[in-house]
Design an enzyme around this catalytic site. Structure first.
Site, short mmCIF file in Angstrom:
data_model
loop_
_atom_site.label_atom_id
_atom_site.label_comp_id
_atom_site.label_asym_id
_atom_site.label_seq_id
_atom_site.Cartn_x
_atom_site.Cartn_y
_atom_site.Cartn_z
N SER A 64 0.80 -1.23 0.00
CA SER A 64 0.00 0.00 0.00
C SER A 64 0.83 1.28 0.00
O SER A 64 0.31 2.35 -0.25
CB SER A 64 -0.97 0.02 1.19
OG SER A 64 -0.27 0.25 2.39
N LYS A 101 0.64 4.55 6.91
CA LYS A 101 0.00 5.39 5.90
C LYS A 101 0.51 6.83 6.04
O LYS A 101 1.08 7.22 7.05
CB LYS A 101 -1.54 5.41 6.06
CG LYS A 101 -2.21 4.07 5.88
CD LYS A 101 -2.23 3.61 4.45
CE LYS A 101 -2.96 2.31 4.27
NZ LYS A 101 -2.16 1.13 4.54
#
Length: 146
Positions: A64, A101
């Protein structure tokens, strides 16, 4: 996301490992002959870790964050003493799992942005979002090991 059980314990505080730091910089364009001498020795702990007592290491898992060059198996260096700011790469707990993230602070609350368009943006509840630290460096191995 990362596996919390792959935490590398900084409390063990191994002795510094000094490696030569060469005076010559390496251009990314045309080749240049290297100098025959080292400027000094380089302790990676000193170079990469500012707050030793609040720094820990993790291994990344998944894809990701690949668009910023963070790949599955890369080593993350995380500092818990830093206050997370807009655009920082952070370690957070979301829905009972840890994730890495980019943190975006928006008028509507925090947003956790993956750096791969194949993954959805996460809009966590601001009251329950727990941030465990700011990723200050990551070590990417360019040669895969078996």
């Amino acid at each position: 996301m990362f596996n919390a059980f792959e935490l590398i314990n900084p409390a063990s505080n191994p002795p510094p490992r000094f490696r030569p730091l060469f005076l010559e910089r390496v251009p990314c364009g045309f080749p240049s002959p290297c100098q025959d001498y080292a400027e000094q020795e380089l302790d990676l702990n000193e170079h990469l870790i500012t707050h030793r007592a609040s720094t820990f290491f993790l291994r990344a898992q998944g894809s990701s964050m690949q668009d910023i060059g963070l790949y599955d198996g890369d080593l993350l260096i995380v500092d818990r003493s830093l206050k997370p700011e807009h655009s920082d790469i952070i370690i957070a707990e979301v829905y009972g799992e840890f994730t890495v993230k980019r943190l975006l602070i928006t008028p509507d609350g925090p947003v956790l942005q993956p750096m791969n368009p194949a993954y959805p943006v996460i809009k966590p509840d601001p009251d329950s979002l727990q941030i465990f630290g700011v990723v200050i460096h990551f070590v990417h191995t360019t040669r895969r090991r078996n």
